[in-house]
Write a protein that holds these residues in place. Structure first.
Motif, PDB file in Angstrom:
ATOM      1  N   GLU A 159       0.770  -1.027   0.038  1.00 14.65           N
ATOM      2  CA  GLU A 159       0.049   0.010   0.053  1.00 14.65           C
ATOM      3  C   GLU A 159       0.759   1.292   0.133  1.00 14.65           C
ATOM      4  N   ILE A 160       0.225   2.274  -0.680  1.00 15.88           N
ATOM      5  CA  ILE A 160       0.876   3.465  -0.724  1.00 15.88           C
ATOM      6  C   ILE A 160       0.081   4.106   0.481  1.00 15.88           C
ATOM      7  N   PHE A 161       0.561   4.842   1.534  1.00 16.66           N
ATOM      8  CA  PHE A 161      -0.321   5.179   2.373  1.00 16.66           C
ATOM      9  C   PHE A 161       0.231   6.970   2.638  1.00 16.66           C
ATOM     10  N   GLY A 162      -0.500   7.821   2.622  1.00 16.84           N
ATOM     11  CA  GLY A 162      -0.236   9.171   2.539  1.00 16.84           C
ATOM     12  C   GLY A 162      -0.510  10.007   3.822  1.00 16.84           C
ATOM     13  N   LEU A 163       0.265  11.099   4.310  1.00 17.99           N
ATOM     14  CA  LEU A 163       0.181  11.945   5.474  1.00 17.99           C
ATOM     15  C   LEU A 163       0.232  13.253   4.831  1.00 17.99           C
ATOM     16  N   THR A 164      -0.813  14.311   5.105  1.00 19.55           N
ATOM     17  CA  THR A 164      -0.408  15.387   4.585  1.00 19.55           C
ATOM     18  C   THR A 164      -0.953  16.546   5.825  1.00 19.55           C
ATOM     19  N   GLY A 165      -0.817  17.402   5.716  1.00 18.84           N
ATOM     20  CA  GLY A 165      -1.218  18.474   6.774  1.00 18.84           C
ATOM     21  C   GLY A 165      -0.108  19.674   6.379  1.00 18.84           C
ATOM     22  N   ALA A 166      -0.654  20.749   7.325  1.00 18.81           N
ATOM     23  CA  ALA A 166       0.121  22.324   7.124  1.00 18.81           C
ATOM     24  C   ALA A 166       1.622  22.066   7.695  1.00 18.81           C
ATOM     25  N   GLU A 167       1.991  22.952   7.358  1.00 19.58           N
ATOM     26  CA  GLU A 167       3.576  23.183   7.879  1.00 19.58           C
ATOM     27  C   GLU A 167       3.667  23.167   9.503  1.00 19.58           C
ATOM     28  N   GLY A 168       4.154  21.974  10.181  1.00 18.73           N
ATOM     29  CA  GLY A 168       4.544  22.019  11.424  1.00 18.73           C
ATOM     30  C   GLY A 168       3.354  21.158  12.168  1.00 18.73           C
ATOM     31  N   SER A 169       2.452  20.350  11.097  1.00 19.10           N
ATOM     32  CA  SER A 169       1.358  19.536  11.952  1.00 19.10           C
ATOM     33  C   SER A 169       1.953  18.216  12.269  1.00 19.10           C
ATOM     34  N   GLY A 170       3.280  17.815  12.072  1.00 18.56           N
ATOM     35  CA  GLY A 170       3.783  16.622  12.647  1.00 18.56           C
ATOM     36  C   GLY A 170       4.175  15.459  11.573  1.00 18.56           C
ATOM     37  N   LYS A 171       3.873  15.983  10.550  1.00 10.95           N
ATOM     38  CA  LYS A 171       4.302  14.679   9.596  1.00 10.95           C
ATOM     39  C   LYS A 171       5.707  14.084   9.624  1.00 10.95           C
ATOM     40  N   SER A 172       7.020  14.902   9.513  1.00  7.58           N
ATOM     41  CA  SER A 172       8.160  14.339   9.688  1.00  7.58           C
ATOM     42  C   SER A 172       8.379  13.864  11.201  1.00  7.58           C
ATOM     43  N   THR A 173       7.927  14.376  12.063  1.00  9.28           N
ATOM     44  CA  THR A 173       8.019  13.785  13.455  1.00  9.28           C
ATOM     45  C   THR A 173       7.412  12.353  13.199  1.00  9.28           C
ATOM     46  N   VAL A 174       6.113  12.134  12.653  1.00 10.14           N
ATOM     47  CA  VAL A 174       5.767  10.709  12.680  1.00 10.14           C
ATOM     48  C   VAL A 174       6.585   9.785  11.814  1.00 10.14           C
ATOM     49  N   LEU A 175       6.984  10.281  10.859  1.00  8.23           N
ATOM     50  CA  LEU A 175       8.241   9.555   9.907  1.00  8.23           C
ATOM     51  C   LEU A 175       9.456   9.332  10.637  1.00  8.23           C
ATOM     52  N   HIS A 176      10.066  10.248  11.473  1.00  7.14           N
ATOM     53  CA  HIS A 176      11.147   9.764  12.198  1.00  7.14           C
ATOM     54  C   HIS A 176      11.050   8.740  13.340  1.00  7.14           C
ATOM     55  N   ALA A 177       9.675   8.905  13.969  1.00  2.03           N
ATOM     56  CA  ALA A 177       9.350   7.842  14.771  1.00  2.03           C
ATOM     57  C   ALA A 177       9.300   6.400  14.155  1.00  2.03           C
TER      58      ALA A 177
END
Ligand SMILES: Nc1ncnc2c1ncn2[C@@H]1O[C@H](COP(=O)(O)OP(=O)(O)OP(=O)(O)O)[C@@H](O)[C@H]1O
Length: 240
Positions: A53-71
């Motif tokens: 599956e290709i699962f996406g996360l989107t959201g405004a700047e600073g919404s936490g996307k990169s944090t989730v990815l790093h975790a």
């Protein structure tokens, strides 16, 4: 428990790969919370990525996307909830990046700026003990840019190099952050095409980006982050 606030985009096109809605769960993020120095960056984040599956996360700047990815990559500790990778708790296994289960684009791939695209890829292949440089070059379409010095290559080529490097360990899950940000439209389309090709090979992808259109263009399902929490959102995946 069921992940919430994620809209099922549903299959809109006939695919040669198995329907990801029916495959096993590869990544299960169950109520993830990440804090840094007492500040909660993301909280109560639930989603699953199934095999293929290709699962996406989107959201405004600073919404936490990169944090989730790093975790998810084990590069930031979680302090509540559970992350399961292939059924194993992330905090109880070796680094998923080091074991090759997860590949990501979170680090600079063009580490030898004066060297060519191919030389940079070969550098990383040696680091990973990988024999997949040729395959990574082919799937990313970088064959045409192999001899280009990376310091003079367009951003799109450097981002494609990041994808190629991430594929060297043949990861089950590819984690991709902000692939098309700052890239001109033709190159952005080329990069999205690479992600589609990688998905079509049956590899799972966790794809995050501020550009919601781009996220929706490649993902089977999309979750929207808002101030560190998963809110509703969704899109349809176009025909291949
Ligand atoms: N190491 C850190 N220490 C403290 N706060 C941080 C740290 N890293 C990120 N943050 C904060 O956490 C929040 C989420 O940041 P994050 O980078 O995950 O968001 P994002 O959705 O990826 O943003 P962008 O679209 O700009 O990449 C932001 O408010 C950011 O300022």
């Amino acid at each position: 428990m069921t992940p919430h606030a994620v809209v099922d985009v549903a299959a809109t096109a006939a695919r040669s790969r198995p329907d990801p809605r029916e495959t096993a769960v590869l990544l299960s993020c169950q109520g993830m919370r990440v804090s840094v120095d007492g500040t909660v960056l993301v909280d109560d984040v639930w989603f699953e990525v199934r095999a293929g599956e290709i699962f996406g996360l989107t959201g405004a700047e600073g919404s936490g996307k990169s944090t989730v990815l790093h975790a998810v990559c084990g590069l930031l500790p979680t302090d509540a909830g559970m992350v399961l990778l292939d059924g194993h708790r992330l905090d109880s296994v070796m680094s998923p990046v080091r074991t090759g289960l997860v590949g990501h684009t979170l680090q600079e791939a063009a580490v030898l700026p004066c060297a060519t695209v191919l030389e940079n890829l070969e550098f990383w292949a040696r680091i990973h003990g990988s024999e997949l440089a040729g395959e990574a070059l082919a799937v990313t379409g970088l064959i045409d840019n192999a001899d280009a010095p990376v310091d003079r290559a367009p951003l799109g080529v450097r981002r494609a190099l990041g994808l190629a490097v991430a594929l060297l360990a043949d990861p089950r899950l590819l984690v991709v952050d902000e692939l098309t940000a700052g890239v001109d439209r033709p190159d952005a389309e080329r990069l999205l095409g690479i992600v589609r090709r990688i998905g079509a090979q049956g590899r799972s992808v966790l794809y995050a980006g501020r550009a919601a259109e781009d996220v929706r263009a490649v993902c089977d399902r999309v979750g929207v982050l808002d101030h560190g929490r998963l809110a509703a959102g969704g899109a349809r995946r176009p025909a291949a």
